[in-house]
Design an enzyme around this catalytic site. Sequence first.
Site, PDB file in Angstrom:
ATOM      1  N   ASN A 188     -59.613 -85.841  58.980  1.00 18.33           N
ATOM      2  CA  ASN A 188     -58.448 -84.620  59.305  1.00 18.33           C
ATOM      3  C   ASN A 188     -57.186 -85.399  59.571  1.00 18.33           C
ATOM      4  OD1 ASN A 188     -61.300 -83.346  60.638  1.00 18.33           O
ATOM      5  ND2 ASN A 188     -60.926 -82.477  58.760  1.00 18.33           N
ATOM      6  N   VAL A 191     -51.667 -84.266  60.998  1.00 20.70           N
ATOM      7  CA  VAL A 191     -53.019 -83.832  61.412  1.00 20.70           C
ATOM      8  C   VAL A 191     -53.003 -82.336  60.739  1.00 20.70           C
ATOM      9  CG1 VAL A 191     -54.093 -82.838  63.486  1.00 20.70           C
ATOM     10  CG2 VAL A 191     -52.810 -84.938  63.808  1.00 20.70           C
ATOM     11  N   CYS A 192     -54.331 -82.329  60.369  1.00 23.71           N
ATOM     12  CA  CYS A 192     -54.977 -80.988  59.832  1.00 23.71           C
ATOM     13  C   CYS A 192     -56.024 -80.492  60.705  1.00 23.71           C
ATOM     14  CB  CYS A 192     -55.651 -81.122  58.317  1.00 23.71           C
ATOM     15  SG  CYS A 192     -56.563 -79.656  57.638  1.00 23.71           S
ATOM     16  N   LEU A 193     -55.421 -79.595  61.455  1.00 24.55           N
ATOM     17  CA  LEU A 193     -56.008 -78.969  62.757  1.00 24.55           C
ATOM     18  C   LEU A 193     -55.774 -77.510  62.627  1.00 24.55           C
ATOM     19  CD1 LEU A 193     -58.148 -79.398  64.903  1.00 24.55           C
ATOM     20  CD2 LEU A 193     -56.156 -79.755  66.296  1.00 24.55           C
TER      21      LEU A 193
END
Length: 192
Positions: A89, A97-99
């Site tokens: 992620n 950041v993929c959050l």
Amino acid sequence: MAAPSKRRIETDVMRLLMSDYEVNLVNDSMQEFYVRFYGPAESERCPCFPCSDSYPVRGGVWKIHVELPDQYPFKSPSIGFMNKIFHPNIDELSGSVCLDVINQTWSPMFDMINIFEVFLPQLLRYPNPNDPLNGEAAALLMRHPKEYDAKVKEYVSRFATKEAADAAAGKDEDEDEDEEMSDIGSISDDDA
């Protein structure tokens, strides 16, 4: 910037500066800064998560770049890893950041401390290979979790050291000696 938003930025950043995190402001701005972030040390993951016995990000040190928009806290901060990390992620090249909690479900109830004490540690503890920014890491995690753990450990040993974190953010050598908690007096002008 509106006064309430500016006040909230100052409050959140001051709380972060007064915490145990090392924070370096960029050009004396409370809207752009770096935070030294240590990988969570816990050796446990969700019982359903296929993994090896040891926790692969243990001992990692990352320099996190943070930018707060003028609309903060109503708009989420921009968060990026400056030194390399192998994670489904997190984009390996850009550090993005993929959050969901940062990108989609951000709430003004959250603050900067939440990001470093809850959100990023949870991201590192529980990678989500079903929503990847790094397809190679996601595929390896799903197909060969022990090989994934070995590659994460390799990245930690090569790219997630104190020296690598300092170099990633362009830190001066005389600043390297200051490993204590940051305060307003340790603001860095050259991290741009």
